[in-house]
Write an enzyme that holds these catalytic residues in place. Structure first.
Site, mmCIF file in Angstrom:
data_model
loop_
_atom_site.group_PDB
_atom_site.id
_atom_site.type_symbol
_atom_site.label_atom_id
_atom_site.label_comp_id
_atom_site.label_asym_id
_atom_site.label_seq_id
_atom_site.Cartn_x
_atom_site.Cartn_y
_atom_site.Cartn_z
ATOM 1 N N ALA A 10 0.811 -1.226 0.000
ATOM 2 C CA ALA A 10 0.000 0.000 0.000
ATOM 3 C C ALA A 10 0.842 1.271 0.000
ATOM 4 O O ALA A 10 0.276 2.368 -0.050
ATOM 5 C CB ALA A 10 -0.927 0.006 1.225
ATOM 6 N N TYR A 149 10.291 -13.891 -13.798
ATOM 7 C CA TYR A 149 9.179 -12.991 -13.469
ATOM 8 C C TYR A 149 7.893 -13.510 -14.109
ATOM 9 O O TYR A 149 6.851 -13.580 -13.443
ATOM 10 C CB TYR A 149 9.457 -11.566 -13.939
ATOM 11 C CG TYR A 149 8.276 -10.645 -13.704
ATOM 12 C CD1 TYR A 149 7.912 -10.279 -12.411
ATOM 13 C CD2 TYR A 149 7.508 -10.169 -14.763
ATOM 14 C CE1 TYR A 149 6.818 -9.459 -12.174
ATOM 15 C CE2 TYR A 149 6.411 -9.347 -14.543
ATOM 16 C CZ TYR A 149 6.075 -9.000 -13.252
ATOM 17 O OH TYR A 149 4.984 -8.195 -13.032
#
Length: 248
Positions: A10, A149
């Site tokens: 966040a 990834y």
């Protein structure tokens, strides 16, 4: 009574933008990240109740300790946004850095699992909740030098689908959002602080912003209880695939 959203990652980018937009919807926020100063700044910016949890999603002991510390008044979580994730490096498999591989698998895959495992039993117990997993177009396609990834985000795609099946009938909804090119701190992390290389990724076209993706997340979690948007891909208009971007 206000709904509660639990958001990992966040402190920047999509996670931060989603926290701001869900605050506008009246959600109280449990905001999570490693940078405590940024968590405090975000708390000061919104007009809803916030609970700040500082931990590293890669560390199972930290995850469990932080979530176990949540006061009873905050335990009934309505939305879990599994947003924490990173790309580290961009190289051929034979030239890859094992530490980078570990970081991507630990954050993107194991971190998502640790947080979900700690929170989902309460959702199942109350018979409602919504888990939103942030994937990537890299979970739908593989591109050169993206090997590990892409593998980590393919894992998120598989976990998302399996999670939705496992939770079918419990009242808990599961969704995935897979962005293309979003201009955040993503490339700065991937290229280890190389500003010029990071900026070049987004030159010549209008990339998505974190708020574009956050607005989609807001739409998904505010649908009626009988509606589940299970999977989405969001691109900037100039992008047609991972490696196909109309740059001027």
């Amino acid at each position: 009574m206000s709904k509660i959203a639990f958001i990992t990652g966040a402190t920047s980018g999509i996670g931060r933008a989603t926290a701001l937009l869900l605050a506008e919807e009246g959600y109280d926020l449990i905001i999570c990240g490693r940078r405590e100063d940024r968590l405090k700044a975000l708390s000061d910016e919104v007009a809803v109740r916030t609970l700040e949890l500082s931990f590293d999603v890669r560390n199972r002991v930290e995850v469990e300790g932080a979530i176990n510390s949540i006061p009873d008044a905050w335990k009934s979580i309505d939305v879990l946004l599994n947003n924490a994730g990173n790309a580290h490096g961009l190289s051929k498999i034979q030239d890859g850095n094992v530490d980078d591989w570990d970081a991507m698998i630990d954050i993107n895959v194991k971190g998502l699992l640790y947080v979900t495992k700690a929170l989902v039993p309460e959702m199942v117990s109350k018979g409602s909740g919504h888990i939103v997993n942030i994937g990537s177009i890299a979970g739908k396609e593989v591109y050169p030098n993206g090997n590990v990834y892409c593998a980590s985000k393919h894992a998120v795609d598989a976990i998302n689908n399996g999670m939705r099946m496992d939770l079918n009938g419990t009242g808990v909804k599961v969704s995935q959002v897979c962005p293309g090119l979003v201009e955040t701190e993503f490339s700065m992390v991937r290229f280890k602080g190389d500003t010029d290389r990071s900026k070049s990724v987004y030159e010549g076209f209008d990339a998505l912003t974190a708020y574009d993706v956050a607005d989609l997340i807001r739409f998904i979690v505010t649908r009626p209880a009988h509606v589940n948007i299970s999977d989405t891909v969001i691109f900037p208009a100039a992008q047609a695939a991972s490696t196909l971007v109309d740059k001027k």
